[in-house]
Scaffold this active site. Structure first.
Site, PDB file in Angstrom:
ATOM      1  N   GLU A   1       0.846  -1.197   0.000  1.00 28.85           N
ATOM      2  CA  GLU A   1       0.000   0.000   0.000  1.00 28.85           C
ATOM      3  C   GLU A   1       0.882   1.247   0.000  1.00 28.85           C
ATOM      4  O   GLU A   1       0.394   2.354   0.212  1.00 28.85           O
ATOM      5  CB  GLU A   1      -0.955   0.006   1.193  1.00 28.85           C
ATOM      6  CG  GLU A   1      -0.295  -0.051   2.550  1.00 28.85           C
ATOM      7  CD  GLU A   1      -1.284   0.134   3.676  1.00 28.85           C
ATOM      8  OE1 GLU A   1      -1.891   1.201   3.747  1.00 28.85           O
ATOM      9  OE2 GLU A   1      -1.444  -0.815   4.480  1.00 28.85           O
TER      10      GLU A   1
ATOM     11  N   CYS B   1      -3.362  -3.373   4.726  1.00 28.21           N
ATOM     12  CA  CYS B   1      -2.488  -4.427   5.265  1.00 28.21           C
ATOM     13  C   CYS B   1      -2.942  -5.830   4.889  1.00 28.21           C
ATOM     14  O   CYS B   1      -2.270  -6.806   5.218  1.00 28.21           O
ATOM     15  CB  CYS B   1      -2.413  -4.318   6.785  1.00 28.21           C
ATOM     16  SG  CYS B   1      -1.823  -2.730   7.336  1.00 28.21           S
TER      17      CYS B   1
ATOM     18  N   THR C   1       3.774   4.340  15.644  1.00 30.20           N
ATOM     19  CA  THR C   1       3.462   3.013  15.086  1.00 30.20           C
ATOM     20  C   THR C   1       3.972   2.889  13.646  1.00 30.20           C
ATOM     21  O   THR C   1       3.473   2.082  12.877  1.00 30.20           O
ATOM     22  CB  THR C   1       1.944   2.710  15.149  1.00 30.20           C
ATOM     23  OG1 THR C   1       1.248   3.641  14.305  1.00 30.20           O
ATOM     24  CG2 THR C   1       1.412   2.810  16.558  1.00 30.20           C
TER      25      THR C   1
ATOM     26  N   SER D   1     -10.025   2.848  14.248  1.00 28.29           N
ATOM     27  CA  SER D   1      -9.251   1.782  13.587  1.00 28.29           C
ATOM     28  C   SER D   1      -9.108   0.561  14.506  1.00 28.29           C
ATOM     29  O   SER D   1      -9.193  -0.576  14.039  1.00 28.29           O
ATOM     30  CB  SER D   1      -7.878   2.289  13.131  1.00 28.29           C
ATOM     31  OG  SER D   1      -6.992   2.467  14.214  1.00 28.29           O
TER      32      SER D   1
ATOM     33  N   HIS E   1      -2.268  -9.635  12.383  1.00 27.70           N
ATOM     34  CA  HIS E   1      -1.683  -8.388  11.876  1.00 27.70           C
ATOM     35  C   HIS E   1      -1.309  -7.540  13.087  1.00 27.70           C
ATOM     36  O   HIS E   1      -2.105  -7.401  14.019  1.00 27.70           O
ATOM     37  CB  HIS E   1      -2.701  -7.656  10.986  1.00 27.70           C
ATOM     38  CG  HIS E   1      -2.299  -6.239  10.712  1.00 27.70           C
ATOM     39  ND1 HIS E   1      -1.075  -5.913  10.167  1.00 27.70           N
ATOM     40  CD2 HIS E   1      -2.932  -5.060  10.941  1.00 27.70           C
ATOM     41  CE1 HIS E   1      -0.982  -4.603  10.069  1.00 27.70           C
ATOM     42  NE2 HIS E   1      -2.095  -4.064  10.531  1.00 27.70           N
TER      43      HIS E   1
ATOM     44  N   LYS F   1      -4.610  -7.551  22.323  1.00 27.12           N
ATOM     45  CA  LYS F   1      -5.978  -7.012  22.397  1.00 27.12           C
ATOM     46  C   LYS F   1      -6.933  -7.869  21.568  1.00 27.12           C
ATOM     47  O   LYS F   1      -8.027  -8.217  22.005  1.00 27.12           O
ATOM     48  CB  LYS F   1      -5.968  -5.612  21.753  1.00 27.12           C
ATOM     49  CG  LYS F   1      -6.202  -4.445  22.659  1.00 27.12           C
ATOM     50  CD  LYS F   1      -6.326  -3.203  21.760  1.00 27.12           C
ATOM     51  CE  LYS F   1      -5.678  -1.987  22.305  1.00 27.12           C
ATOM     52  NZ  LYS F   1      -6.192  -1.516  23.550  1.00 27.12           N
TER      53      LYS F   1
ATOM     54  N   ASN G   1       5.136  -1.119  12.457  1.00 25.54           N
ATOM     55  CA  ASN G   1       4.118  -1.573  11.499  1.00 25.54           C
ATOM     56  C   ASN G   1       4.742  -1.689  10.112  1.00 25.54           C
ATOM     57  O   ASN G   1       5.289  -0.715   9.585  1.00 25.54           O
ATOM     58  CB  ASN G   1       2.930  -0.593  11.471  1.00 25.54           C
ATOM     59  CG  ASN G   1       1.713  -1.206  10.792  1.00 25.54           C
ATOM     60  OD1 ASN G   1       1.784  -2.296  10.228  1.00 25.54           O
ATOM     61  ND2 ASN G   1       0.588  -0.512  10.859  1.00 25.54           N
TER      62      ASN G   1
ATOM     63  N   SER H   1      -7.117  -2.120   6.833  1.00 25.28           N
ATOM     64  CA  SER H   1      -8.080  -1.048   7.064  1.00 25.28           C
ATOM     65  C   SER H   1      -8.909  -0.774   5.824  1.00 25.28           C
ATOM     66  O   SER H   1      -8.479  -1.002   4.702  1.00 25.28           O
ATOM     67  CB  SER H   1      -7.348   0.235   7.462  1.00 25.28           C
ATOM     68  OG  SER H   1      -6.957   0.166   8.800  1.00 25.28           O
TER      69      SER H   1
HETATM   70  P1  HMG Z   1      -2.841   7.147  21.402  1.00 25.50           P
HETATM   71  O1  HMG Z   1      -3.933   8.115  21.611  1.00 25.50           O
HETATM   72  O2  HMG Z   1      -1.502   7.677  21.097  1.00 25.50           O
HETATM   73  O3  HMG Z   1      -2.610   6.198  22.645  1.00 25.50           O
HETATM   74  O4  HMG Z   1      -3.320   6.186  20.242  1.00 25.50           O
HETATM   75  P2  HMG Z   1      -3.583   5.750  23.838  1.00 25.50           P
HETATM   76  O5  HMG Z   1      -3.829   6.893  24.734  1.00 25.50           O
HETATM   77  O6  HMG Z   1      -4.769   5.011  23.254  1.00 25.50           O
HETATM   78  O7  HMG Z   1      -2.596   4.746  24.570  1.00 25.50           O
HETATM   79  C1  HMG Z   1      -2.204   3.568  23.942  1.00 25.50           C
HETATM   80  C2  HMG Z   1      -2.089   2.510  25.041  1.00 25.50           C
HETATM   81  O8  HMG Z   1      -0.970   2.850  25.890  1.00 25.50           O
HETATM   82  C3  HMG Z   1      -3.314   2.450  25.970  1.00 25.50           C
HETATM   83  O9  HMG Z   1      -3.497   1.104  26.317  1.00 25.50           O
HETATM   84  C4  HMG Z   1      -2.860   3.220  27.193  1.00 25.50           C
HETATM   85  O10 HMG Z   1      -3.534   2.871  28.391  1.00 25.50           O
HETATM   86  C5  HMG Z   1      -1.412   2.815  27.267  1.00 25.50           C
HETATM   87  P3  HMG Z   1      -4.860   0.341  25.896  1.00 25.50           P
HETATM   88  O11 HMG Z   1      -5.977   1.130  26.433  1.00 25.50           O
HETATM   89  O12 HMG Z   1      -4.885   0.366  24.374  1.00 25.50           O
HETATM   90  O13 HMG Z   1      -4.693  -1.016  26.443  1.00 25.50           O
HETATM   91  N1  HMG Z   1      -0.542   3.743  28.019  1.00 25.50           N
HETATM   92  C6  HMG Z   1       0.422   3.339  28.868  1.00 25.50           C
HETATM   93  N2  HMG Z   1       0.826   2.100  29.234  1.00 25.50           N
HETATM   94  C7  HMG Z   1       1.872   2.030  30.129  1.00 25.50           C
HETATM   95  N3  HMG Z   1       2.514   3.133  30.628  1.00 25.50           N
HETATM   96  C8  HMG Z   1       2.128   4.371  30.272  1.00 25.50           C
HETATM   97  C9  HMG Z   1       1.036   4.521  29.365  1.00 25.50           C
HETATM   98  N4  HMG Z   1       0.417   5.584  28.795  1.00 25.50           N
HETATM   99  C10 HMG Z   1      -0.550   5.093  27.977  1.00 25.50           C
HETATM  100  N5  HMG Z   1       2.766   5.435  30.789  1.00 25.50           N
HETATM  101  C11 HMG Z   1      -3.166   4.535  18.551  1.00 25.50           C
HETATM  102  C12 HMG Z   1      -2.868   4.872  20.006  1.00 25.50           C
HETATM  103  C13 HMG Z   1      -2.811   3.080  18.298  1.00 25.50           C
HETATM  104  C14 HMG Z   1      -4.647   4.749  18.268  1.00 25.50           C
HETATM  105  C15 HMG Z   1      -2.312   5.456  17.663  1.00 25.50           C
HETATM  106  O14 HMG Z   1      -0.952   5.148  17.823  1.00 25.50           O
HETATM  107  C16 HMG Z   1      -2.654   5.368  16.190  1.00 25.50           C
HETATM  108  O15 HMG Z   1      -3.523   6.067  15.691  1.00 25.50           O
HETATM  109  N6  HMG Z   1      -1.938   4.457  15.411  1.00 25.50           N
HETATM  110  C17 HMG Z   1      -2.188   4.231  14.020  1.00 25.50           C
HETATM  111  C18 HMG Z   1      -3.441   3.405  13.780  1.00 25.50           C
HETATM  112  C19 HMG Z   1      -3.321   1.974  14.242  1.00 25.50           C
HETATM  113  O16 HMG Z   1      -2.247   1.441  14.407  1.00 25.50           O
HETATM  114  N7  HMG Z   1      -4.486   1.298  14.411  1.00 25.50           N
HETATM  115  C20 HMG Z   1      -4.507  -0.076  14.801  1.00 25.50           C
HETATM  116  C21 HMG Z   1      -5.695  -0.846  14.201  1.00 25.50           C
HETATM  117  S1  HMG Z   1      -5.939  -0.512  12.451  1.00 25.50           S
HETATM  118  C22 HMG Z   1      -4.760  -1.532  11.629  1.00 25.50           C
HETATM  119  O17 HMG Z   1      -4.184  -2.371  12.227  1.00 25.50           O
HETATM  120  C23 HMG Z   1      -4.525  -1.267  10.193  1.00 25.50           C
HETATM  121  C24 HMG Z   1      -3.249  -0.492   9.869  1.00 25.50           C
HETATM  122  O18 HMG Z   1      -2.121  -1.346  10.016  1.00 25.50           O
HETATM  123  C25 HMG Z   1      -3.332   0.085   8.461  1.00 25.50           C
HETATM  124  C26 HMG Z   1      -3.592  -0.863   7.284  1.00 25.50           C
HETATM  125  O19 HMG Z   1      -4.415  -1.766   7.322  1.00 25.50           O
HETATM  126  O20 HMG Z   1      -2.984  -0.583   6.234  1.00 25.50           O
HETATM  127  C27 HMG Z   1      -3.041   0.691  10.790  1.00 25.50           C
END
Ligand code: HMG
Length: 419
Positions: free
Chosen positions: A83, A115, A156, A205, A237, A246, A280, A312
């Site tokens: 992609e 992905c 990521t 996502s 993935h 998760k 990723n 996605s």
């Molecule tokens: P965010 O707002 O930066 O992070 O977004 P958060 O506030 O949700 O925190 C992440 C985790 O860290 C949470 O745990 C927190 O509690 C924890 P969870 O609730 O998830 O269990 N945390 C801590 N843990 C320990 N010590 C600390 C601490 N502080 C916080 N001090 C997000 C995170 C993944 C949404 C962001 O990074 C993002 O937008 N990433 C890109 C999208 C993505 O990866 N999505 C995943 C699913 S979609 C997919 O897999 C397809 C993809 O690969 C694309 C494709 O298909 O081509 C993305």
């Protein structure tokens, strides 16, 4: 469930980038508590492509050892899944075909669905081999994950390529039927043609991914797939390593199984070693999970493995595979660990400069600095055409070291992107 003759992954090899950014360096820059990256996301570092590296050079690097080991006589199809496409018309696979000197009697095509693309490629390859079991298909999954600087997605990012030789009587993994399928039109993550970095609704996502896990599982069960408890491990993935935990917890909970930490870790813990260091790699990610499982686990001969591929947008597929007798003799564990360990750390400023780098669109001659040490490099853009080079391994490291010094002339601040 395994077809006769068995069809599947005969060999698997991966490559990643020249550079790496530890998450500790990113956390120092943006003030994030490091536990969020190391524990919350499960990520230690992310692969960063050099200026003369892209999906083609990574793909060729991943595939070269496969062609060296098996030759290309039986390879009549190359499917390049990505992609992070570099051209709207020409398949990146044609460049790889040329760099590897594959026969002209080959069909080459590029596939895309976020992905999920590599899983589509794998399933299409299985179909081609079923039609003619003498033929082999080279599947290459290669991606660079890129989000805007200082956005939540930044932590990521990553990049890697996985090459798989698909054929009959496979030495590694026998791919099973049925598959569980799931498609839902959702705007969780996308990248319009005019953008370099993806756009993402982070929470949506994660939710869309989890819905897809249950959607594929439901269809898999309806198609008379294996019961959940038969699987020894699950390759998900992994946009970040914690997502596999998760997802599996969600599936266990749905299936009314014990979903405590130990049960989840047993199922996915051995699949994250490469993704946690690479980040990723989009469509390559689920097959990096497989590589980690094969390289990390004790003998799993005959044991069923579950695969959950999510892209996605969204499309997902759940399917099973069993490990072939003697598979451990064919692994590339040393090379795989070497690809991760050999990456050179960059400082934050260098990472930022590489992230923002792009070719001018003026049709001029734009050579890239020589930073890589591998066999293949993107030499530049000339008259709107990408120019690739294959070079001797010995000369690669010295020229790359010189190029790297040029990129950081004072040891701290990088030069302008096109120096
Ligand atoms: P965010 O707002 O930066 O992070 O977004 P958060 O506030 O949700 O925190 C992440 C985790 O860290 C949470 O745990 C927190 O509690 C924890 P969870 O609730 O998830 O269990 N945390 C801590 N843990 C320990 N010590 C600390 C601490 N502080 C916080 N001090 C997000 C995170 C993944 C949404 C962001 O990074 C993002 O937008 N990433 C890109 C999208 C993505 O990866 N999505 C995943 C699913 S979609 C997919 O897999 C397809 C993809 O690969 C694309 C494709 O298909 O081509 C993305």
């Amino acid at each position: 469930m395994v077809s006769d003759p068995a069809i599947g992954i005969h060999d698997l090899s991966f490559s990643t980038t020249e550079f790496v950014l530890p998450h500790a360096t990113l956390a120092d820059h943006n003030g994030t508590e490091i536990g969020k990256y190391h524990v919350g996301l499960g990520q230690q570092s992310m692969s960063v492509p050099a200026a003369d590296e892209d999906i083609v050079t990574m793909g060729a690097t991943a595939a070269e050892p496969i062609i060296t080991r098996h030759g290309s006589d039986r390879v009549r199809t190359v499917v390049f899944a990505t992609e992070s496409s570099i051209d709207q018309a020409k398949s990146a696979g044609v460049y790889v075909h040329s760099l590897l000197g594959l026969p002209s009697a080959t069909r080459v095509v590029e596939l895309k669905q976020a992905c999920y693309g590599a899983t589509a490629a794998l399933q299409f390859a299985v179909g081609l081999v079923r039609r003619d079991p003498v033929q082999q298909v080279l599947v290459i999954a290669s991606d660079i994950s890129k989000y805007d600087l200082d956005s939540p997605g930044e932590a990521t990012q990553g990049a890697a390529a996985v090459a798989m030789l698909v054929g009959s009587n496979p030495a590694l993994v026998r791919i099973e039927e049925p598959s569980g399928l799931f498609t839902a039109d959702v705007m969780d993550f996308w990248r319009p043609n005019y953008r370099d970095a993806a756009l993402v609704d982070g929470q949506e996502s994660v939710d869309a991914y989890l819905r897809a896990v249950l959607g594929t599982w439901k269809d898999y069960a309806e198609q008379d797939g294996r019961p959940l408890d038969e699987f020894t491990a699950f390759c998900y993935h992994q946009p970040y390593a914690k997502m596999a935990y998760k997802a599996h917890r969600h599936l266990l909970h749905h299936c009314e199984r014990h979903s405590g930490e130990a049960a989840v870790a047993r199922a996915v813990g051995r699949t994250t070693a490469y993704n946690t260091a690479i980040g990723n790699s989009y469509t390559a990610s689920v097959y990096l999970a497989l590589a980690a499982l094969l390289d990390e686990a004790d003998d799993l001969t005959g044991r069923p493995i579950g695969f959950m591929s999510y892209g996605s947008g969204s499309v997902a597929e759940f399917f099973g595979g069993t490990l072939a007798p003697g598979y451990r003799e064919h692994l590339r564990t040393t090379a795989h660990r070497g690809a991760v360990d050999r990456r050179r750390p960059v400082d934050y400023a260098t990472y930022r400069e590489l992230h923002e780098r792009s070719f001018p669109a003026d049709g001029g001659d734009h050579p890239t600095p020589s930073q890589t040490t591998g066999s293949f490099r993107l030499a530049g853009l000339r008259g709107h055409q990408r120019v690739y080079e294959r070079r001797a391994a010995d000369s690669a490291r010295s020229s790359a070291e010189a190029g790297f010094r040029r990129l950081r002339p004072d040891g701290h601040r990088p030069a302008t992107a096109h120096s």
